[in-house]
Design an enzyme around this catalytic site. Structure first.
Site, short mmCIF file in Angstrom:
data_model
loop_
_atom_site.label_atom_id
_atom_site.label_comp_id
_atom_site.label_asym_id
_atom_site.label_seq_id
_atom_site.Cartn_x
_atom_site.Cartn_y
_atom_site.Cartn_z
N TYR A 9 -0.11 -0.38 10.53
CA TYR A 9 -0.40 -0.80 9.16
C TYR A 9 0.64 -0.23 8.20
O TYR A 9 1.18 -0.94 7.35
CB TYR A 9 -1.81 -0.34 8.77
CG TYR A 9 -2.19 -0.65 7.34
CD1 TYR A 9 -2.68 -1.90 6.99
CD2 TYR A 9 -2.10 0.33 6.34
CE1 TYR A 9 -3.05 -2.18 5.68
CE2 TYR A 9 -2.47 0.05 5.03
CZ TYR A 9 -2.94 -1.20 4.71
OH TYR A 9 -3.29 -1.48 3.41
N SER A 59 0.85 -1.19 0.00
CA SER A 59 0.00 0.00 0.00
C SER A 59 0.89 1.23 0.00
O SER A 59 2.01 1.20 0.53
CB SER A 59 -0.90 0.01 1.25
OG SER A 59 -1.48 1.28 1.46
#
Length: 248
Positions: free
Chosen positions: A153, A139
């Site tokens: 994350y 990501s």
């Protein structure tokens, strides 16, 4: 005759489902691993309708025994030739530093250590079959430098990118090419709803959503002939770009 068996984690819905279907259309049998058994089974049925084998596996890939079951299922179908480490995300309730250590560690496990574990588990089976490809779905949260809502994350996705580049030598030792796709905001149902709720000014200041099919195309291209250690960054509104590889 299939092009080999692909494992797709988080394959029951969202981007994982699109990747699983894309691999099936290119001739791969698919193991769909997901914690939602109904979604995984529905995806498997859609793939079977295309005339290629598919199996749904309900399990939490953070648990070694369940990760092993995913790989064992692929072995029963002929052996893994492709692994797509797609499962990821974080729970919205509490993030680091408010979250308890077990909570933020679970996010890191899902987004980093589970892909590392599954990759390790498929190495020998892939080598025995003559080689294979591993695609990690990271990501832009892992390559940005601004504050992020879930630090754990972002850190895990950054680790996944570096895990990929660090593992380029697997092509020599195991005939396994590991590569990574780093997408920005993906045009799935929830993201489209959030986009629609934005003001025109906010939309104008935000990169457009990436069509899921564009990510599937990049994944299939990498599976076909991507170079070991390749990292493809995908920003909304721009063409995919390969991050230059640098030696330490």
């Amino acid at each position: 005759m299939t092009a080999g068996i692909a494992i797709v984690t988080g394959g029951g819905a969202g981007l994982g489902r699109e990747i699983a279907l894309g691999l099936a259309r290119s001739g791969h049998g698919v193991v769909i691993a997901d914690t939602d058994p109904a979604a995984a089974q529905a995806c498997a049925q859609s793939i079977a309708a295309l005339g290629v084998p598919a199996r749904a596996v309900d399990g939490d890939i953070r648990i070694p025994a369940e990760a092993e079951r995913v790989v064992r299922t692929a072995a029963e179908m002929g052996g893994p030739g492709v692994l797509v480490n797609n499962a990821g995300g974080w729970t919205p309730e509490r993030q680091y530093p408010v979250a308890a250590p077990a909570e933020w560690a679970a996010t890191i496990a899902l987004n980093l250590t589970a892909p590392m574990l599954l990759s390790q588990l498929v190495l020998e089976p892939m080598r025995d079959l003559g080689g294979g490809a591993i695609i990690n779905i990271a990501s832009t949260a892992g390559i940005a430098s601004d504050p992020y809502e879930s630090p754990e994350y972002g850190a895990a996705k950054a680790g996944l990118v570096r895990f990929t580049t660090s593992s380029a030598g697997l092509a020599d030792s195991h005939r396994v090419r590991m590569m990574c796709v780093v997408p920005d905001w993906i045009g799935l149902d929830r993201a489209r709803a959030q986009w629609a709720a934005m003001s025109p000014d906010r939309q104008a200041a935000t990169r457009p959503l990436i069509p899921p099919e564009d990510i599937v195309t990049v994944v299939l291209d990498l599976v076909r002939d991507g170079k070991p250690g390749t990292v493809v960054e995908m920003l909304g509104g721009e063409r995919p770009r390969v991050r230059p590889q640098r030696s330490s």
